[in-house]
Write a protein that holds these residues in place. Structure first.
Motif, PDB file in Angstrom:
ATOM      1  N   SER A 167       0.821  -1.226   0.000  1.00 15.54           N
ATOM      2  CA  SER A 167       0.000   0.000   0.000  1.00 15.54           C
ATOM      3  C   SER A 167       0.847   1.265   0.000  1.00 15.54           C
ATOM      4  N   TYR A 170       2.257   4.181  -4.865  1.00 17.53           N
ATOM      5  CA  TYR A 170       1.144   4.914  -5.485  1.00 17.53           C
ATOM      6  C   TYR A 170       0.413   4.021  -6.501  1.00 17.53           C
ATOM      7  N   ASN A 210      -4.450   3.964   2.144  1.00 22.53           N
ATOM      8  CA  ASN A 210      -4.393   3.198   0.887  1.00 22.53           C
ATOM      9  C   ASN A 210      -4.526   1.703   1.161  1.00 22.53           C
ATOM     10  N   ARG A 213      -8.136   0.936   1.378  1.00 23.51           N
ATOM     11  CA  ARG A 213      -8.748   0.995   0.038  1.00 23.51           C
ATOM     12  C   ARG A 213      -8.470  -0.289  -0.741  1.00 23.51           C
TER      13      ARG A 213
END
Ligand code: FDA
Length: 310
Positions: A167, A170, A210, A213
């Motif tokens: 994570s 990018y 992230n 996500r």
């Protein structure tokens, strides 16, 4: 940012040859908290011990400085021995492999040596109904690892080979979406290497956000997900997420490193979640041990206290 500085400082010191020599002599008793042992039998015994608490194992033969094709082939042979030994001990083989240690990037008669050796390893694991996870290394290897993963899933099936997304990169959300057609089994991690800001979030809050996500997107897409973290807040959020979305406990497992948050591993297993510990073993334990120290000052304190005790 502070986390990155701490990690950089520890890894820079740990890589010095004098430090490594001293550490190898003095730290093995302490390293054994994080490393099951130096031989296959120790690794198998560690799995059997964890199984008593309902926790499964993910075996990892440690290897550093594996460079020549001969060393890569020998390393792969040793992973095959591990898979045979696990099967002989009544354990369904589940192993992790770093493709660099079996020859990724080395040409072998027109084929990548890492791919060739990965085929041998996954083929053997498949024979016993087992599973191989291709660990993710530093960012220059991400593309080739994902490409080789795609080839290997095509040959062996997603139920026998998986990989890892980090994570802190990018790119990972896009990479995840790009793999959906494979229905892949993915281990989500935050990422353990020193990466530049050009490719990775420097701030931990972004890495954590992230992470959520990635896990949520992967689960929502109906894929198998290995939630590999010791972060209790994230673990609690994932528990809430699966409950809210009616996701079955068979679709994911919590994974943690051997010797870290053993209390949490046990309590999750007792709650009926699938839990798997990543069990490293082997003579090349030093770099792995250094990365664990670099993850949290608490582990540096553990080592310092152990050394002071003599
Ligand atoms: P984070 O670092 O935010 O820590 C959350 C909390 O967990 C901390 O506050 C602390 O309490 C506890 N904690 C975390 N690390 C600890 C430690 N070492 N000792 C004691 N407590 C600790 N990375 C990678 O780049 N490629 C890979 O293939 C893998 N594979 C992998 C498999 C598995 C099963 C795990 C669990 C991890 C990896 N990793 C990895 C490592 C991963 O990227 C990451 O460095 C560590 O898991 C630490 O991050 P956390 O998610 O635990 O969170």
């Amino acid at each position: 940012m502070i986390d990155q500085l701490y990690r950089k400082a520890v890894l820079t010191v740990a890589e010095r040859p004098q430090v490594e020599k001293l550490a190898r002599d003095k730290m093995w008793p302490l390293a054994q908290r994080f490393v099951a042992g130096e031989d296959i039998q120790s690794a198998i015994s560690a799995v059997q011990e964890l199984q008593k608490d309902g926790i499964q194992g993910n075996l990892d033969l440690l290897g550093e400085f594996i460079d020549s094709p001969e060393q890569c082939n020998e390393f792969a042979d040793n992973v095959l021995k591990l898979i045979d030994a696990a099967h002989a001990a009544g354990i369904k083989p589940y192993v992790s492999v770093k493709l660099s240690s079996v020859g990724q990037g080395k040409d072998d008669g027109g084929t990548d040596l890492g791919l060739k050796n990965a085929r041998r390893i996954i083929g053997k694991a498949k024979e016993y109904g087992g599973f191989v996870c291709l660990d993710m290394e530093d960012h220059p290897r991400t593309d080739i690892t994902l490409e080789q993963f795609r080839v290997l899933v095509g040959e062996f099936g997603a139920e026998h080979v998986g990989t890892v997304l980090q994570s802190y990169l990018y790119r990972s959300l896009k990479d995840r979406a790009g793999l959906d057609d494979l229905k892949p089994n993915i281990r989500m991690v935050k990422g353990a290497y020193l990466e530049p800001e050009t490719v990775a979030y420097p701030d931990k809050a972004d890495v954590d956000q992230n992470y959520r996500r990635l896990v949520y997107a992967h689960l929502k897409a109906g894929n198998s997900c290995n939630v590999a973290t010791h972060d209790e807040k994230i673990i609690d959020d994932v528990k809430r997420f699966v409950l809210a979305h009616g996701i079955s406990k068979d679709q994911f497992e919590f994974q943690m490193l051997y010797g870290i948050r053993r209390d949490l591993q046990k309590s999750l297993a007792a709650e009926g979640y699938r839990v798997r510990a990543y069990i490293p073993y082997g003579r090349d334990w030093y770099a792995y041990f250094s990365r664990r120290i670099a993850e949290t000052p608490r582990n540096a304190m553990f080592v310092a206290r152990g050394m002071l005790k003599g």
